[in-house]
Design an enzyme around this catalytic site. Structure first.
Site, short mmCIF file in Angstrom:
data_model
loop_
_atom_site.label_atom_id
_atom_site.label_comp_id
_atom_site.label_asym_id
_atom_site.label_seq_id
_atom_site.Cartn_x
_atom_site.Cartn_y
_atom_site.Cartn_z
N ASP A 41 -9.26 -9.74 8.99
CA ASP A 41 -8.73 -8.39 8.69
C ASP A 41 -9.72 -7.27 8.94
O ASP A 41 -9.31 -6.19 9.37
CB ASP A 41 -8.27 -8.34 7.22
CG ASP A 41 -7.42 -7.12 6.91
OD1 ASP A 41 -6.55 -6.77 7.74
OD2 ASP A 41 -7.63 -6.51 5.85
N CYS A 98 0.98 -7.25 11.66
CA CYS A 98 1.30 -7.57 13.06
C CYS A 98 0.65 -8.87 13.52
O CYS A 98 0.53 -9.13 14.72
CB CYS A 98 0.87 -6.43 13.98
SG CYS A 98 1.89 -4.97 13.81
N HIS A 119 -10.47 -2.30 11.52
CA HIS A 119 -9.36 -3.14 11.06
C HIS A 119 -9.13 -4.22 12.11
O HIS A 119 -8.20 -4.12 12.93
CB HIS A 119 -8.11 -2.24 10.89
CG HIS A 119 -7.00 -2.86 10.12
ND1 HIS A 119 -5.70 -2.46 10.26
CD2 HIS A 119 -6.99 -3.83 9.18
CE1 HIS A 119 -4.93 -3.18 9.44
NE2 HIS A 119 -5.70 -4.00 8.78
N LYS A 142 -9.74 -2.47 1.44
CA LYS A 142 -9.39 -1.34 2.30
C LYS A 142 -10.19 -0.09 1.92
O LYS A 142 -10.60 0.68 2.79
CB LYS A 142 -7.89 -1.03 2.19
CG LYS A 142 -6.99 -2.19 2.56
CD LYS A 142 -7.20 -2.59 3.98
CE LYS A 142 -6.18 -3.65 4.40
NZ LYS A 142 -6.40 -4.09 5.78
N SER A 185 -1.44 -3.40 10.33
CA SER A 185 -1.07 -4.27 9.20
C SER A 185 0.25 -4.98 9.48
O SER A 185 1.20 -4.36 9.95
CB SER A 185 -0.89 -3.43 7.93
OG SER A 185 -2.02 -2.65 7.71
N LYS A 192 -2.62 -10.45 12.52
CA LYS A 192 -4.06 -10.70 12.69
C LYS A 192 -4.46 -12.06 12.13
O LYS A 192 -5.22 -12.79 12.75
CB LYS A 192 -4.90 -9.60 12.01
CG LYS A 192 -5.02 -8.33 12.84
CD LYS A 192 -6.06 -7.38 12.30
CE LYS A 192 -5.74 -6.87 10.92
NZ LYS A 192 -4.43 -6.19 10.82
N ARG A 237 0.85 -1.19 0.00
CA ARG A 237 0.00 0.00 0.00
C ARG A 237 0.89 1.24 0.00
O ARG A 237 1.96 1.25 0.59
CB ARG A 237 -0.90 0.02 1.24
CG ARG A 237 -2.10 -0.92 1.11
CD ARG A 237 -3.03 -0.79 2.30
NE ARG A 237 -2.42 -1.22 3.52
CZ ARG A 237 -1.91 -0.42 4.44
NH1 ARG A 237 -1.96 0.89 4.29
NH2 ARG A 237 -1.37 -0.90 5.52
N ASN A 243 6.47 -8.70 1.72
CA ASN A 243 5.02 -8.51 1.70
C ASN A 243 4.38 -9.41 0.63
O ASN A 243 3.37 -9.06 0.03
CB ASN A 243 4.67 -7.04 1.44
CG ASN A 243 3.21 -6.73 1.76
OD1 ASN A 243 2.61 -7.33 2.67
ND2 ASN A 243 2.61 -5.81 1.03
N TYR A 253 -1.51 -3.57 -6.75
CA TYR A 253 -1.34 -4.23 -5.45
C TYR A 253 -2.71 -4.32 -4.73
O TYR A 253 -3.48 -3.35 -4.72
CB TYR A 253 -0.34 -3.46 -4.58
CG TYR A 253 -0.30 -4.02 -3.17
CD1 TYR A 253 0.30 -5.25 -2.92
CD2 TYR A 253 -0.91 -3.36 -2.11
CE1 TYR A 253 0.30 -5.80 -1.65
CE2 TYR A 253 -0.91 -3.90 -0.84
CZ TYR A 253 -0.31 -5.12 -0.61
OH TYR A 253 -0.33 -5.67 0.65
N ARG A 310 2.13 -12.38 -0.80
CA ARG A 310 0.77 -12.63 -0.32
C ARG A 310 0.14 -13.89 -0.90
O ARG A 310 0.51 -14.33 -2.00
CB ARG A 310 -0.13 -11.44 -0.72
CG ARG A 310 0.27 -10.11 -0.10
CD ARG A 310 -0.26 -10.02 1.29
NE ARG A 310 0.13 -8.80 1.97
CZ ARG A 310 -0.60 -8.22 2.93
NH1 ARG A 310 -1.74 -8.74 3.29
NH2 ARG A 310 -0.17 -7.13 3.54
C1 OXD Z 1 -3.10 -4.49 5.23
C2 OXD Z 1 -3.64 -5.74 4.67
O1 OXD Z 1 -2.26 -3.86 4.59
O2 OXD Z 1 -4.53 -6.33 5.30
O3 OXD Z 1 -3.52 -4.12 6.34
O4 OXD Z 1 -3.24 -6.14 3.57
MN MN Z 2 -5.15 -5.26 7.07
#
Ligand code: OXD
Ligand code: MN
Length: 609
Positions: free
Chosen positions: A298, A271, A246, A226, A269, A273, A74, A389, A217, A391
């Site tokens: 999320d 961390c 979030h 988001k 983000s 979740k 992001r 990052n 992305y 995914r």
């Molecule tokens: C973030 C995601 O960036 O969930 O928070 O991808």
């Molecule tokens: Mn997120």
């Protein structure tokens, strides 16, 4: 227009036509979510080198995608709230005058679909039958975005039908295009040439519209996630009396307790979740009948239910989780989730087995390419092969511990809310706040280290209130007030609020708490507190666990270390108070009086002791 018979006239048709004139595509395709059409898209994506089909025996219906190396996260500096006034966007958002933003976006995207297909994706966030569902239509030229949206949102004939019903209430179709407003979200995405200098992710809350250019992305281009489900939804929630957060949602089932207790947890983000939401428990817990049920990893939409309690629903249909470091210890359930019908982005390609790999997985490959497609070998390469990052995009129904309630239109009733950030010192492993207002104060004061989910440097400590810094679509100080107002309405039914920190480090810079599945030990204390099974120990910041009330059986941690995780260093807290004060000053005069009072109370407690 190709297969657009569903929208032959009316507001949606006019809007599509208006965008078509601007972007000038070669053809238009309506995405309907059918299996046939989806497999056609996949074949097309393989032909165009957008996807690599992976080994069908090892990873059925799975694909690898490599992004432009400059487009991997992001971009907060290029994300704008284009509300009528700067004051509406508040001091933490980038604001852009809506007219100026639109004219720039039009300039950048004009004719950019030349020789490309314009895909129209009608989608729904939330359960379609829920009055809480939000509908949108995303226009994109990216097949990667189409295929990701098909996983992350609901895309099907029912959505199209519902949109047609909604369209009937809009009479003023002539004015409609890039102006006006609608009861569904108009989302325009143009990949252009993924030029970072001309990358903009713009939100127009007053027009219920999103316009994103030059990035593919997920967080910038899957506009239901988001952009709609957090930034625009937070504004809708403020106006309609609910919260878009979030947060993960999970259920905890434990022996001797009736039913499953549901909690929400908000961490910034990157961390953990997803790891927390699908936590795999250690044997001593599973054999005693404990179970974790994942509802969402999320985003949570929280509203006050008929019984006056707080109910949470996950508006998403899939998981967009981080691959790097996801392994048998950190999140075995995510590995199962991403075993079929998954798109992997920016990971290592093991060429021998035609499968994917990243740090943490078994069998590091020797003949491989890294996330950029360059030759890479586990033995000989000095750097990691996957992007930090990287995914996976997978259907949530793949999750082995998916809650039976994940698609309940009413959501689940929440008993506790957890706030947490990445802090190497100061914040204890866990504490309970004294009441809703104190909990909101702690949420507003949250600070956390930056992670690879956003562009820029990682490991930088910054204020990230409620983990919503990049996602709150309006003035964050007004958002604090909205939380306080929600608490007032909830009254006695308000969930209890806790704070956790899983990332405290020792003097050798090592994490002290083992985390992952062992986090059940923290949840156990939370549930004990909810059921009044244990007392909390008073401290200046809230109620701490008595060291004997955290189960460390079969855990490799000494009592001394556990004590250090629970200690309150008042010198550090003094510095923290300064930070909170400075932050509130920066946020300006809208910071609610009740939170300023909380700060004063904390200051006085820390001085007295
Ligand atoms: C973030 C995601 O960036 O969930 O928070 O991808
Ligand atoms: Mn997120």
């Amino acid at each position: 227009m190709h297969n657009l018979q569903e929208f032959q006239s009316g507001v949606i048709y006019n809007w599509i036509n208006c965008i078509k004139k601007l972007l000038n595509p070669q053809d238009i395709i309506l995405v309907d979510g059918s299996e046939n059409q989806t497999s056609g898209f996949k074949e097309e994506a393989i032909k165009k080198n957008i996807l690599i089909k992976l080994n069908e025996d090892l990873l059925p219906n799975c694909y690898l995608h490599r992004s432009n190396p400059n487009d991997v996260a992001r971009v907060e500096s290029k994300t704008f709230i284009c509300s009528d006034t700067k004051q509406d966007a508040g001091p933490t958002n980038n604001w852009w005058n809506p007219k100026e933003a639109l004219s720039k976006l039009i300039n950048i995207s004009k004719n950019s679909y030349k020789n490309r297909i314009m895909y129209i994706i009608p989608f729904c966030m939330g359960q379609i039958e829920s009055k809480f569902a939000k509908l949108g239509i995303e226009i994109t030229d990216s097949l990667y975005v189409v295929l990701s949206m098909l996983t992350m949102a609901k895309v099907n004939k029912k959505v199209i039908k519902k949109l047609k019903e909604l369209e009937e209430i809009h009479e003023n179709s002539d004015e409609f295009g890039l102006s006006g407003t609608a009861s569904w979200t108009r989302c325009i995405h143009a990949s252009c040439n993924t030029d970072p200098d001309n990358r903009y992710i713009c939100h127009f809350p007053q027009n219920n519209m999103i316009f994103s250019v030059n990035s593919n992305y997920g967080g910038n281009a899957l506009l239901g996630k988001k952009c709609l489900a957090l930034r625009l939804a937070s504004v809708m929630g403020k106006n309609e009396g609910w919260l878009a957060e979030h947060m993960l949602i999970m259920g905890i089932q434990r022996p001797g307790t009736q039913g499953i207790k549901y909690i929400c947890a908000s961490f910034p983000s990157g961390c953990g979740k997803t790891n927390f939401a699908m936590m795999a428990l250690p044997e001593i817990y599973t054999k005693n009948g404990y179970k974790i049920w994942c509802v969402g990893d999320d985003i949570a939409w929280l509203r006050i239910g008929k019984n006056g309690g707080l109910w949470a629903a996950n508006p998403e249909n899939g998981c967009f989780g981080v691959c790097a470091d996801t392994d048998k210890i950190t999140n075995p359930n995510a590995l199962v989730t991403a075993r079929e019908n998954t798109i992997f982005t920016n990971v290592v390609h093991d060429k021998t087995r035609n499968t994917v790999w990243w740090t943490g997985l078994d069998a590091p490959p020797d003949d491989a390419t890294d996330w950029q497609g360059l030759p890479w070998s586990a033995k000989n390469s000095q750097t990691r092969g996957e992007h930090p990052n990287s995914r996976f995009t997978a259907p949530i129904t793949n999750c082995p511990c998916l809650s039976a309630e994940y698609n309940n239109p009413e959501g689940v009733q929440i008993s506790a809310i957890i706030f947490g950030g990445k802090r190497s010192e100061l914040m204890p492993l866990i504490f309970q706040t004294s009441d809703w207002i104190h909990g909101v104060f702690m949420g507003s004061a949250l600070r956390s280290e930056t992670t690879p989910a956003t562009d820029g440097k990682t490991g930088i400590l910054r204020n990230d209130p409620f983990s919503m810094l990049p996602f709150c679509g309006y003035n964050i100080a007004d958002y604090f007030q909205h939380w306080l107002d929600m608490g007032r309405t909830l009254g006695e039914k308000a969930p209890k609020i806790f704070n956790i920190n899983l990332f405290k480090r020792d003097k050798n810079n090592e994490f002290i708490w083992p985390g992952f599945g062992e986090n059940i030990r923290i949840l156990d204390w939370i549930l004990d507190r909810l059921e009044s099974k244990v007392d909390g120990k008073k401290s200046v910041i809230g109620l701490l666990p008595d060291i004997n009330n955290i189960n460390i059986q079969e855990l490799n941690i000494s009592k001394k270390n556990l004590e250090s995780l629970l200690e309150i260093d008042e010198k550090l807290w003094n510095q923290e108070l300064n930070n909170i004060q400075n932050y509130y000053n920066k946020l300006g005069e809208n910071v609610p009086e009740e939170l300023i009072n909380q700060l004063e109370i904390l200051k006085s407690k820390i001085k007295i002791n």
